[in-house]
Design a protein around this motif. Structure first.
Motif, mmCIF file in Angstrom:
data_model
loop_
_atom_site.group_PDB
_atom_site.id
_atom_site.type_symbol
_atom_site.label_atom_id
_atom_site.label_comp_id
_atom_site.label_asym_id
_atom_site.label_seq_id
_atom_site.Cartn_x
_atom_site.Cartn_y
_atom_site.Cartn_z
ATOM 1 N N LEU A 1 -35.287 -120.303 25.954
ATOM 2 C CA LEU A 1 -36.335 -120.265 26.965
ATOM 3 C C LEU A 1 -37.006 -121.632 27.115
ATOM 4 C CD1 LEU A 1 -38.072 -116.808 26.389
ATOM 5 C CD2 LEU A 1 -36.068 -117.389 27.775
ATOM 6 N N ASP B 1 -41.452 -120.022 30.843
ATOM 7 C CA ASP B 1 -40.725 -118.758 30.860
ATOM 8 C C ASP B 1 -41.533 -117.694 30.126
ATOM 9 O OD1 ASP B 1 -38.641 -119.952 32.206
ATOM 10 O OD2 ASP B 1 -37.361 -120.180 30.437
ATOM 11 N N GLU B 2 -41.362 -116.431 30.538
ATOM 12 C CA GLU B 2 -42.182 -115.369 29.958
ATOM 13 C C GLU B 2 -41.348 -114.263 29.322
ATOM 14 O OE1 GLU B 2 -45.108 -113.911 32.677
ATOM 15 O OE2 GLU B 2 -45.985 -115.898 33.022
ATOM 16 N N ALA C 1 -42.900 -121.171 25.823
ATOM 17 C CA ALA C 1 -42.792 -119.919 26.575
ATOM 18 C C ALA C 1 -44.085 -119.113 26.404
ATOM 19 C CB ALA C 1 -41.586 -119.118 26.099
ATOM 20 N N TYR D 1 -44.623 -108.116 35.263
ATOM 21 C CA TYR D 1 -43.441 -108.893 35.666
ATOM 22 C C TYR D 1 -43.770 -109.882 36.778
ATOM 23 C CZ TYR D 1 -39.037 -109.915 38.044
ATOM 24 O OH TYR D 1 -37.990 -110.559 38.646
ATOM 25 N N SER E 1 -41.923 -113.895 38.591
ATOM 26 C CA SER E 1 -40.718 -114.723 38.697
ATOM 27 C C SER E 1 -40.429 -115.533 37.439
ATOM 28 C CB SER E 1 -40.834 -115.670 39.903
ATOM 29 O OG SER E 1 -41.953 -116.533 39.746
ATOM 30 N N ASN E 2 -41.421 -115.673 36.558
ATOM 31 C CA ASN E 2 -41.218 -116.409 35.305
ATOM 32 C C ASN E 2 -40.650 -115.542 34.189
ATOM 33 O OD1 ASN E 2 -42.271 -118.871 36.309
ATOM 34 N ND2 ASN E 2 -44.359 -118.128 35.990
ATOM 35 N N THR E 3 -40.643 -114.228 34.403
ATOM 36 C CA THR E 3 -40.174 -113.321 33.364
ATOM 37 C C THR E 3 -38.669 -113.494 33.149
ATOM 38 O OG1 THR E 3 -41.861 -111.707 34.028
ATOM 39 C CG2 THR E 3 -40.081 -110.923 32.599
ATOM 40 N N LYS E 4 -38.287 -113.698 31.903
ATOM 41 C CA LYS E 4 -36.877 -113.876 31.567
ATOM 42 C C LYS E 4 -36.379 -112.847 30.553
ATOM 43 C CE LYS E 4 -36.336 -117.597 34.089
ATOM 44 N NZ LYS E 4 -37.669 -117.563 34.741
ATOM 45 N N VAL E 5 -37.303 -112.300 29.772
ATOM 46 C CA VAL E 5 -36.936 -111.403 28.672
ATOM 47 C C VAL E 5 -37.856 -110.195 28.670
ATOM 48 C CG1 VAL E 5 -36.793 -111.151 26.157
ATOM 49 C CG2 VAL E 5 -36.063 -113.289 27.226
ATOM 50 N N LEU F 1 -32.618 -109.618 33.698
ATOM 51 C CA LEU F 1 -33.419 -109.988 32.541
ATOM 52 C C LEU F 1 -32.705 -109.642 31.237
ATOM 53 C CD1 LEU F 1 -36.857 -108.577 33.769
ATOM 54 C CD2 LEU F 1 -35.945 -110.890 34.086
#
Length: 384
Positions: free
Chosen positions: A90, A94-95, A119, A144, A146-150, A178
Motif C-alpha cells: 500500500l 491508501d485505506e 496508509a 468506503y 476511492s482510496n480504499t484498497k483493502v 478490493l
C-alpha cells in the motif's frame, strides 16, 4: 461432556471463547506426537514430519472447504495478519476499511503498519444495537471511498460476539476490486465455514478455540493468485530451497526453524472427536442456550441486547452490556469469590460481560452466574 475435558471441576467455565478448552482424547493425541518427536528428533523432523503435516493440512482443508495447498498452520491469527500486513504494497493515502468491532491486537497491527507505510486504517462505526444485517452492511460501506484498497473484517467479533455478514461484504469487495482479509478466529467449529464459497483473498482462523485443538494451532488461507506476493514472516530453509517442494508458498511458510508441530498434528484427532461426539448437535444446543438466556441477562443487568436475538447474529457467545467503573475488580470478584471464569470485555468505551458456552456447560452454570450477579448488585458498587 464435562468429564471429557481437562477443565478444573471447581470452576464454572463460561469463557470458552478466549482460549478454548481441549478434551482429554485430543490432548492425549497431542502428547503422543510430542513423545514421538522426542524419541528421535532428527528422523521425526526431517523424514516423518513433512508427510504428517500434509495429512493434517488435508484434514483441515476438507473441514474448512479449501485446497490443501492454499493453507498452512501457524500459532495464532495475530501471526497470520502480521504476515499479510508486511507484504501489502500500500502507498501513502491508501485505506484499509475495517469496523470498530475488531480484535484489539488487530487494531494495533494495522496502526503499526500505517505508521510505517503512510496508509490509513479506517475503523468504520457500527451502531449498537444492530437493527438488521442489511443496515449493518450499509453502515460498513459508508467507510468506503476511492482510496480504499483493502477490506479487513472479523467474522465474529471477540468483544461483542456479533456475527458479521462477511459473505455479502466479500462479494461486494470482489466486485470493487478490493483485497479481502477475514479474521475468523472464532469461526471454525463454531459456525459453518466454507472458504470456497466465502471466496476471500485471505482467511485466518484458530483450531484451538471452537475446534477444541491444543493451544497454538491456527491457519492462514491464501488465494492462489496472492501466494507469490506473500513473503515469509521468518525467512528460513524454505526460501530458495535446495530441495523445493511442489509449492513455493508452502516452502516459504510451513517450516520456519525448529518448532514443536504437535498441536498441528492433532488436527485429525480434533476433527475425529467433533464427528464422533456429534458436535454439530452439541454446538446447536449451546447456541440455543445462548438465545434462551441472552435477554434474561440483559434484563438482570438493566441493559438491552446489542442485536436481534437470532442465529443470524449470535452463536455460542453473547455480550451483555454492563455499567461499571471497575471492570477488572468485577472480573476478579467473579473468579475469586464465585469461581466463575468469565471475561469483561471493553470496546469503544463500553463494557460487556461476555458469556460463551460449549457442550460441557449446563443451565446450572448460567443459574450460578445469575445468582452471583444478583449478589454483586446487592452488596457492591461494581455493577451500577
Amino acid at each position: 461432556m464435562k468429564e471429557k475435558f481437562l477443565l478444573n471441576p471447581e470452576i464454572t467455565f463460561l469463557n470458552h471463547g478466549s482460549f478454548g478448552a481441549c478434551p482429554k482424547p485430543i490432548f492425549e493425541n497431542y502428547q503422543h506426537w510430542q513423545l514421538e518427536l522426542e524419541k528421535e528428533p532428527v528422523q521425526f523432523i526431517t523424514k516423518k514430519l513433512p508427510a504428517l503435516m500434509r495429512e493434517s493440512r488435508e484434514a483441515l482443508a476438507d473441514f474448512i472447504h479449501c485446497d490443501a495447498d492454499d493453507v498452512y498452520f501457524l500459532s495464532n491469527p495475530t501471526t497470520a495478519i502480521n504476515t499479510i500486513m508486511r507484504s501489502l504494497p500500500l502507498q501513502p493515502g491508501d485505506e484499509i476499511l475495517s469496523s470498530d468491532n475488531e480484535y484489539g491486537a488487530m487494531d494495533r497491527t494495522w496502526n503499526f503498519y500505517c505508521k510505517k507505510s503512510g496508509a490509513k486504517y479506517v475503523r468504520q462505526h457500527i451502531s449498537m444495537p444492530v437493527v438488521s444485517k442489511e443496515e449493518m452492511i450499509a453502515e460498513f460501506w459508508k467507510g468506503y471511498n476511492s482510496n480504499t484498497k483493502v477490506i479487513f473484517l472479523n467474522q465474529i467479533s471477540s468483544a461483542t460476539a456479533l456475527i458479521f455478514p462477511v459473505k455479502e461484504i466479500c462479494d461486494k469487495a470482489q466486485e470493487l476490486g478490493l483485497i479481502t482479509i477475514v479474521d475468523g478466529a472464532h469461526v471454525p467449529g463454531h459456525i459453518d465455514l466454507n472458504i470456497s464459497e466465502l471466496n476471500p483473498d485471505f482467511y485466518t482462523g484458530t483450531l484451538h478455540k471452537w475446534m477444541l485443538a491444543p493451544k497454538g494451532s491456527s491457519f492462514l488461507y491464501v488465494k492462489k493468485e496472492f501466494q507469490d506476493r506473500i513473503d515469509p514472516l521468518v525467512v528460513s530453509w524454505g526460501y530458495e530451497s535446495e530441495m523445493p517442494g511442489q509449492s513455493q508458498f508452502l516452502d516459504y511458510h510451513e517450516f520456519q526453524g525448529t518448532r514443536d508441530m504437535s498441536a498441528f498434528l492433532s488436527t485429525k484427532a480434533a476433527i475425529r472427536f467433533l464427528i464422533e461426539n456429534g458436535w454439530t448437535q452439541k454446538s446447536a444446543e449451546s447456541k440455543q442456550r445462548i438465545l434462551n438466556h441472552y435477554k434474561f441477562f440483559c434484563d438482570l443487568l438493566k441493559s438491552e441486547p446489542i442485536c436481534p436475538v437470532t442465529p443470524e447474529f449470535l452463536g455460542q457467545m453473547c455480550s451483555v452490556p454492563i455499567s461499571t467503573k471497575k471492570p477488572v475488580e468485577l472480573k476478579e470478584l467473579l473468579f475469586s469469590k464465585y469461581k466463575i471464569e468469565i471475561p469483561v470485555t471493553k470496546l469503544n468505551g463500553n463494557f460487556y460481560l461476555r458469556i460463551s458456552l460449549n457442550a460441557y456447560n449446563s443451565k446450572d452454570d448460567l443459574d450460578k452466574l445469575a445468582e452471583a450477579l444478583k449478589e454483586i448488585m446487592e452488596q457492591t458498587d461494581l455493577l451500577q
